[in-house]
Design a protein around this motif. Sequence first.
Motif, short mmCIF file in Angstrom:
data_model
loop_
_atom_site.label_atom_id
_atom_site.label_comp_id
_atom_site.label_asym_id
_atom_site.label_seq_id
_atom_site.Cartn_x
_atom_site.Cartn_y
_atom_site.Cartn_z
N THR A 1 0.85 -1.19 0.00
CA THR A 1 0.00 0.00 0.00
C THR A 1 0.89 1.24 0.00
O THR A 1 2.07 1.17 0.34
N ALA A 2 0.29 2.36 -0.35
CA ALA A 2 1.00 3.63 -0.27
C ALA A 2 1.03 4.10 1.18
O ALA A 2 0.02 4.03 1.88
N ARG A 3 2.19 4.56 1.63
CA ARG A 3 2.34 4.98 3.02
C ARG A 3 1.62 6.29 3.28
O ARG A 3 1.81 7.28 2.58
N ALA A 4 0.74 6.29 4.29
CA ALA A 4 0.05 7.52 4.69
C ALA A 4 1.04 8.40 5.46
O ALA A 4 1.78 7.92 6.32
N LEU A 5 1.04 9.71 5.18
CA LEU A 5 2.01 10.62 5.78
C LEU A 5 1.40 11.55 6.82
O LEU A 5 1.89 11.62 7.93
N TRP A 6 0.34 12.25 6.48
CA TRP A 6 -0.32 13.07 7.49
C TRP A 6 -1.71 13.51 7.04
O TRP A 6 -2.02 13.52 5.86
N PHE A 7 -2.54 13.81 8.03
CA PHE A 7 -3.86 14.39 7.81
C PHE A 7 -3.78 15.85 8.20
O PHE A 7 -3.41 16.17 9.33
N GLU A 8 -4.13 16.73 7.28
CA GLU A 8 -4.01 18.17 7.54
C GLU A 8 -5.29 18.71 8.16
O GLU A 8 -6.30 18.87 7.49
N ASP A 9 -5.22 18.99 9.47
CA ASP A 9 -6.38 19.53 10.16
C ASP A 9 -6.14 20.95 10.66
O ASP A 9 -6.98 21.51 11.38
N TRP B 1 -3.17 25.64 6.97
CA TRP B 1 -2.46 24.92 5.92
C TRP B 1 -3.38 24.02 5.09
O TRP B 1 -2.92 23.28 4.23
N GLN B 2 -4.68 24.08 5.30
CA GLN B 2 -5.60 23.29 4.50
C GLN B 2 -5.82 23.95 3.14
O GLN B 2 -6.23 25.12 3.08
N PRO B 3 -5.57 23.24 2.05
CA PRO B 3 -5.84 23.81 0.72
C PRO B 3 -7.31 24.17 0.58
O PRO B 3 -8.19 23.34 0.86
N ASP B 4 -7.59 25.40 0.18
CA ASP B 4 -8.97 25.89 0.04
C ASP B 4 -9.73 25.78 1.35
O ASP B 4 -10.97 25.71 1.36
N HIS B 5 -8.98 25.72 2.46
CA HIS B 5 -9.58 25.63 3.80
C HIS B 5 -10.44 24.38 3.95
O HIS B 5 -11.44 24.38 4.67
N ARG B 6 -10.03 23.30 3.26
CA ARG B 6 -10.71 22.02 3.37
C ARG B 6 -9.72 20.96 3.83
O ARG B 6 -8.56 20.97 3.42
#
Length: 356
Positions: A95-103, A107-112
């Motif tokens: 699987t592709a390694r998960a790196l981070w969840f942006e909360d 720093w959220q693109p388009d505030h999402r």
Amino acid sequence: MTAYEQTLDDVAFVDAWFRHRKDRIGSDVRDISVVSVERLTRGVSRQTWSLDALVDGTPRSFIVRRDHETGAVIPTLLTTEYEVYRGLNDAPVPTARALWFEDDPQWQPDHRAAYVREKIAGDWYLPFIGDDSPEHDERRISASKEHLTQLARLHTADWKSLGFGDVFAVPESPADCAANLIRDNLRRLAEYQFEPSPVLAEGVAQLLESAPRDVPRISLCKGTNGHGEEVWADGRIVAMSDWELACLGDPAYDFAQLQEMVPEIVRDGREVWGWEQALEFYREQSGIDVSLERIHYYRAVNGLLQFLYTHHSGSQVKRLGVTDLRFVWTAWENSFRSNIRLAQEYGFEPEGSAIK
């Protein structure tokens, strides 16, 4: 932050974002420079963006996943999808390694909200898989075995130690797998259902009454799988992708959603490869028996799963006035198909409406 548009189209913002989070890529990363960002067109449920960068001078690629501006087509939360990838970091399947969840809103693109994972080089398309020419038999069988091998590794993985008991509803026992799956999906449906559905009620009643109890074990299941859902390179799966319908349950659940990877090959009146051979090969790899009867049952359950995401789209169209074509089409055309599939479960099939 005011110098950037804070969108995924703004390479300068994405570059600043990844520099800010470079420790999530690796604790020893000294420098990162984003080269390009591109939105990928495949897939409907969410947005997927591909990003190329130089990490300490070495080319690396990443994937950014997020909901559409109005939300996701499917009811599975973006955080759940991320947690699946994160849990799979230590799983015995590619699987592709998960790196981070942006909360962090800054720093959220388009505030999402969005999450980032590695991008694995390869291709989803196997041009030979549907070609019945004899010269492709060996490659088709080999690819089928590779896919079955990875499903076996997934289904025998220790989902408890990987933390998936905290991500998904856990069946009370193997015999409870089917009923647990239905209960969990109905619980999620209750969060956004906006009108009654007699066909759903009747279909679910039939599914619960006929739920198989001869299930050998509880496994981590992928959901949608097979051709178009995995990343291939040199005849091997290098990343299993698309975990939106993952759950804990009966391994037969995955075989009911398997796409094209069990080709039926008959030569000189003899079946060289098909479901019988595939399920026997899988049993040898996993020690798990999967019957055609259980596979057929979960194909019927797919009608419930389809109802969930079509009704989820419909709720956004109705309640939020969403006009995005992907939501409207899913809420209308796919909703009709899910209703027909459920109706078939209690013996009603309008003429000319058969759904396979």
